[in-house]
Design a protein around this motif. Structure first.
Motif, PDB file in Angstrom:
ATOM      1  N   GLY A 263     -26.827  25.467  33.132  1.00 41.33           N
ATOM      2  CA  GLY A 263     -25.813  25.930  34.535  1.00 41.33           C
ATOM      3  C   GLY A 263     -24.717  26.385  34.211  1.00 41.33           C
ATOM      4  N   TRP A 264     -24.179  26.579  32.910  1.00 39.04           N
ATOM      5  CA  TRP A 264     -22.798  26.979  32.615  1.00 39.04           C
ATOM      6  C   TRP A 264     -22.610  28.486  32.942  1.00 39.04           C
ATOM      7  CZ3 TRP A 264     -21.470  30.873  29.477  1.00 39.04           C
ATOM      8  CH2 TRP A 264     -22.203  31.507  28.595  1.00 39.04           C
TER       9      TRP A 264
ATOM     10  N   ALA B 207     -19.684  32.720  35.928  1.00 34.99           N
ATOM     11  CA  ALA B 207     -19.523  33.919  36.409  1.00 34.99           C
ATOM     12  C   ALA B 207     -18.873  33.564  37.930  1.00 34.99           C
ATOM     13  CB  ALA B 207     -21.018  34.390  36.801  1.00 34.99           C
ATOM     14  N   ALA B 208     -19.133  32.518  38.659  1.00 32.31           N
ATOM     15  CA  ALA B 208     -18.453  32.369  39.937  1.00 32.31           C
ATOM     16  C   ALA B 208     -17.109  32.431  39.644  1.00 32.31           C
ATOM     17  CB  ALA B 208     -19.150  31.287  40.585  1.00 32.31           C
ATOM     18  N   HIS B 209     -16.315  31.437  38.783  1.00 34.59           N
ATOM     19  CA  HIS B 209     -15.218  31.344  38.545  1.00 34.59           C
ATOM     20  C   HIS B 209     -14.374  32.629  38.054  1.00 34.59           C
ATOM     21  CE1 HIS B 209     -11.299  29.427  37.059  1.00 34.59           C
ATOM     22  NE2 HIS B 209     -11.349  30.183  36.047  1.00 34.59           N
ATOM     23  N   THR B 210     -15.085  33.405  37.160  1.00 29.54           N
ATOM     24  CA  THR B 210     -14.203  34.725  36.833  1.00 29.54           C
ATOM     25  C   THR B 210     -14.212  35.774  37.889  1.00 29.54           C
ATOM     26  OG1 THR B 210     -16.204  35.497  35.782  1.00 29.54           O
ATOM     27  CG2 THR B 210     -14.694  34.276  34.446  1.00 29.54           C
TER      28      THR B 210
ATOM     29  N   PHE C  64     -14.389  23.088  30.872  1.00 29.03           N
ATOM     30  CA  PHE C  64     -15.648  22.548  31.216  1.00 29.03           C
ATOM     31  C   PHE C  64     -15.531  21.082  31.483  1.00 29.03           C
ATOM     32  CE2 PHE C  64     -16.764  26.637  29.313  1.00 29.03           C
ATOM     33  CZ  PHE C  64     -17.809  26.959  29.839  1.00 29.03           C
ATOM     34  N   SER C  65     -16.347  20.350  32.079  1.00 26.94           N
ATOM     35  CA  SER C  65     -16.711  18.859  32.210  1.00 26.94           C
ATOM     36  C   SER C  65     -17.308  18.313  31.102  1.00 26.94           C
ATOM     37  CB  SER C  65     -17.345  18.380  33.316  1.00 26.94           C
ATOM     38  OG  SER C  65     -16.635  19.017  34.504  1.00 26.94           O
ATOM     39  N   ARG C  66     -16.989  17.223  30.527  1.00 24.79           N
ATOM     40  CA  ARG C  66     -17.657  16.629  29.547  1.00 24.79           C
ATOM     41  C   ARG C  66     -19.178  16.176  29.844  1.00 24.79           C
ATOM     42  NH1 ARG C  66     -14.920  14.146  24.646  1.00 24.79           N
ATOM     43  NH2 ARG C  66     -12.594  15.183  24.590  1.00 24.79           N
TER      44      ARG C  66
ATOM     45  N   LEU D 264     -14.305  23.152  35.722  1.00 25.44           N
ATOM     46  CA  LEU D 264     -15.630  23.855  35.876  1.00 25.44           C
ATOM     47  C   LEU D 264     -16.621  22.808  36.391  1.00 25.44           C
ATOM     48  CD1 LEU D 264     -15.693  26.702  33.314  1.00 25.44           C
ATOM     49  CD2 LEU D 264     -15.063  26.838  35.927  1.00 25.44           C
ATOM     50  N   ASN D 265     -17.767  22.958  37.198  1.00 24.82           N
ATOM     51  CA  ASN D 265     -18.700  22.070  37.648  1.00 24.82           C
ATOM     52  C   ASN D 265     -19.826  22.465  36.711  1.00 24.82           C
ATOM     53  OD1 ASN D 265     -20.051  20.233  38.842  1.00 24.82           O
ATOM     54  ND2 ASN D 265     -20.831  21.278  40.408  1.00 24.82           N
TER      55      ASN D 265
END
Length: 167
Positions: free
Chosen positions: A85-86, A91-94, A103-105, A157-158
């Motif tokens: 899912g990364w 892509a959405a963030h950029t 990222f989230s752990r 990020l989610n």
């Protein structure tokens, strides 16, 4: 497009794990290039990078930033693995942000609160997504990827990351 930078020193096994988690991003066209910035390895890090098709260079991340082809950079520690899912999240963030992000752990990889407070927190443990322009400006005063990432205000990020084990 995203350039991935990984600063290494005797990290052949960790590098292989990290590169394996990036394959989907390369297939989807999100990862444009991977640059391994080696700071003096004496193991087989060089061969792992070359066999995976990475650009290998001796020197720190500041040198790698200049070689990066993407407008956005993803800095990772060797041994870190990005969870499924990364690609979509990055892509959405950029596409709509300019702020750096981490990222989230992964849930199973989270450290209890008190352990986080009393341990040395690694600034790159959760990776860093940053514009090439911002990274280049920060790299002028930072001697390592860790120093570049320290103290930055970032968006979460989610998408999850399995953090590299401490050395």
């Amino acid at each position: 497009m995203l350039s991935v930078l990984i600063e290494t020193r005797n990290d052949e096994e960790g590098l292989a794990r990290t590169l394996a988690s990036l394959i989907g991003g390369a297939v989807e066209g999100v990862v444009r290039d991977v640059i391994v910035c080696d700071t003096g390895s004496t193991d087989q890090t060089h061969y792992v990078a070359e066999h995976a098709g990475c650009h290998y260079m001796a020197g720190g991340v500041a040198d790698g930033i200049g070689q990066a082809k993407g407008d956005w950079l993803l800095l990772l520690e060797p041994g870190a693995r990005l969870a499924e899912g990364w690609i979509e999240e990055v892509a959405a963030h950029t596409a709509k942000q300019t702020m750096p992000a981490r990222f989230s752990r992964a849930r199973a990889n989270r450290v209890p609160f008190l352990a986080r407070v009393f341990s040395g927190n690694r600034a790159l443990a959760e990776g860093l997504v940053i514009t090439k322009r911002q990274a280049a400006a920060l790299a002028k005063s930072a001697r390592s990827a860790e120093a570049l990432a320290r103290g930055l205000a970032t968006r979460r990020l989610n998408a999850e990351i399995w953090v590299a084990p401490p050395k």
